[in-house]
Design a protein around this motif. Structure first.
Motif, PDB file in Angstrom:
ATOM      1  N   LEU A  78     -35.641 -37.892 -23.424  1.00 32.72           N
ATOM      2  CA  LEU A  78     -35.326 -36.647 -22.715  1.00 32.72           C
ATOM      3  C   LEU A  78     -33.835 -36.568 -22.411  1.00 32.72           C
ATOM      4  O   LEU A  78     -33.218 -35.501 -22.565  1.00 32.72           O
ATOM      5  N   TRP A  79     -33.264 -37.671 -21.992  1.00 37.12           N
ATOM      6  CA  TRP A  79     -31.819 -37.650 -21.723  1.00 37.12           C
ATOM      7  C   TRP A  79     -31.018 -37.431 -23.004  1.00 37.12           C
ATOM      8  O   TRP A  79     -29.984 -36.753 -22.990  1.00 37.12           O
ATOM      9  N   GLU A  80     -31.483 -37.977 -24.109  1.00 33.82           N
ATOM     10  CA  GLU A  80     -30.779 -37.739 -25.372  1.00 33.82           C
ATOM     11  C   GLU A  80     -30.789 -36.259 -25.727  1.00 33.82           C
ATOM     12  O   GLU A  80     -29.759 -35.709 -26.157  1.00 33.82           O
ATOM     13  N   VAL A  81     -31.933 -35.613 -25.549  1.00 28.55           N
ATOM     14  CA  VAL A  81     -32.007 -34.168 -25.814  1.00 28.55           C
ATOM     15  C   VAL A  81     -31.056 -33.420 -24.893  1.00 28.55           C
ATOM     16  O   VAL A  81     -30.324 -32.519 -25.330  1.00 28.55           O
ATOM     17  N   PHE A  82     -31.055 -33.777 -23.621  1.00 28.87           N
ATOM     18  CA  PHE A  82     -30.175 -33.112 -22.660  1.00 28.87           C
ATOM     19  C   PHE A  82     -28.703 -33.283 -23.044  1.00 28.87           C
ATOM     20  O   PHE A  82     -27.926 -32.312 -23.024  1.00 28.87           O
ATOM     21  N   SER A  93     -23.731 -40.385 -30.601  1.00 22.62           N
ATOM     22  CA  SER A  93     -23.078 -41.023 -29.458  1.00 22.62           C
ATOM     23  C   SER A  93     -23.887 -40.942 -28.165  1.00 22.62           C
ATOM     24  O   SER A  93     -23.371 -41.253 -27.093  1.00 22.62           O
ATOM     25  N   VAL A  94     -25.157 -40.533 -28.250  1.00 23.94           N
ATOM     26  CA  VAL A  94     -25.929 -40.326 -27.015  1.00 23.94           C
ATOM     27  C   VAL A  94     -26.762 -41.535 -26.604  1.00 23.94           C
ATOM     28  O   VAL A  94     -27.178 -41.636 -25.451  1.00 23.94           O
ATOM     29  N   HIS A 125     -33.043 -38.169 -32.814  1.00 26.17           N
ATOM     30  CA  HIS A 125     -33.196 -39.155 -33.886  1.00 26.17           C
ATOM     31  C   HIS A 125     -34.594 -39.131 -34.487  1.00 26.17           C
ATOM     32  O   HIS A 125     -34.990 -40.051 -35.209  1.00 26.17           O
ATOM     33  N   GLY A 126     -35.344 -38.051 -34.154  1.00 22.78           N
ATOM     34  CA  GLY A 126     -36.652 -37.851 -34.763  1.00 22.78           C
ATOM     35  C   GLY A 126     -37.815 -38.494 -34.033  1.00 22.78           C
ATOM     36  O   GLY A 126     -38.964 -38.343 -34.444  1.00 22.78           O
ATOM     37  N   HIS A 169     -25.241 -42.620 -39.618  1.00 23.85           N
ATOM     38  CA  HIS A 169     -24.130 -41.659 -39.501  1.00 23.85           C
ATOM     39  C   HIS A 169     -23.033 -42.001 -40.500  1.00 23.85           C
ATOM     40  O   HIS A 169     -22.479 -41.118 -41.156  1.00 23.85           O
ATOM     41  N   ASP A 170     -22.730 -43.296 -40.625  1.00 25.55           N
ATOM     42  CA  ASP A 170     -21.658 -43.736 -41.525  1.00 25.55           C
ATOM     43  C   ASP A 170     -21.958 -43.416 -42.987  1.00 25.55           C
ATOM     44  O   ASP A 170     -21.046 -43.121 -43.768  1.00 25.55           O
TER      45      ASP A 170
END
Length: 218
Positions: A78-82, A93-94, A125-126, A169-170
């Motif tokens: 939830l924090w990643e979505v926020f 970077s989350v 991230h799915g 990401h890289d």
């Protein structure tokens, strides 16, 4: 930072330990810790009845461990979505920011956050976001590393750890990327990526932490 009990529970959950046995080696790779550290923590988790451990077969979450892990994962995702949706953080970077925030999150705060965000089902991230009771939609446990030449699939999710997120990401892999496996050897699995029309060599160690839906047909 040395992984704690919560980090281990989340990693076991991410690797599919809610429904199947996983190995110490998978946890070693996922958390980048020593085999001795994993053995020590698994012993503690068994004592606390969060996991069962069958020698030479693997580790699996108990019902209590599964619920505890699911709620930890809920707070984190939830924090990643926020952070992505509201504060415009880049997706790669989350993770570490969410790691700090999840530990201060009460059940009421998580519910309010979910409501404000429109009850999201997936993190950037799915990964599926469990509900407040620890229930969640089943997800793929098929690692990219298990595919063979000629198979088609798309990336459904990746293990939510900084090293894995930085790696994809890289090499410019994204959630929902469609691909065909064009080569496999001991070190890499090479895929032809539809989005970019290029071949990408994926390290087999990292490919074990990238989960795919092999049902897709081009």
């Amino acid at each position: 930072m040395t992984p704690n009990k919560e980090d281990y529970l989340k990693m076991i959950f991410e690797l599919g330990g809610d429904t199947q046995l996983i190995s110490n080696k998978q946890i070693v790779t996922g958390l980048d810790v020593s085999a001795a550290s994993v053995s020590e923590m698994i012993t503690k988790l068994v004592e606390q009845k969060y996991v069962t451990h069958t020698p030479y077969q693997g580790i699996k979450l108990t019902a209590a461990g599964q619920k505890r892990a699911a709620l930890l994962v809920r707070n984190h995702r939830l924090w990643e979505v926020f952070l992505v949706a509201s504060l415009k953080y880049p997706v790669d970077s989350v993770h570490q920011e969410a790691e700090k925030l999840e530990h201060a999150t009460t059940p009421e705060m998580a519910d309010r956050l979910a409501n404000m965000l429109g009850e999201p089902q997936y993190c950037p991230h799915g990964g599926v976001i469990p509900d407040s009771d620890g229930h969640y939609i089943d997800q793929s446990r098929v690692p990219l590393a298990s595919l063979v030449t000629g198979q088609k699939a798309h990336i459904e999710r990746v293990v939510d750890e900084a090293a894995v997120i930085d790696y994809i990401h890289d090499i410019d892999l994204q959630i929902n990327d469609h691909f065909t496996v064009v080569g496999v050897d001991q070190a890499t699995i090479t895929i032809h990526q539809v989005r970019t029309d290029r071949d990408v060599a994926v390290d087999r160690v990292r490919a074990a932490h990238i989960f795919v839906d092999p049902a897709f047909n081009l």
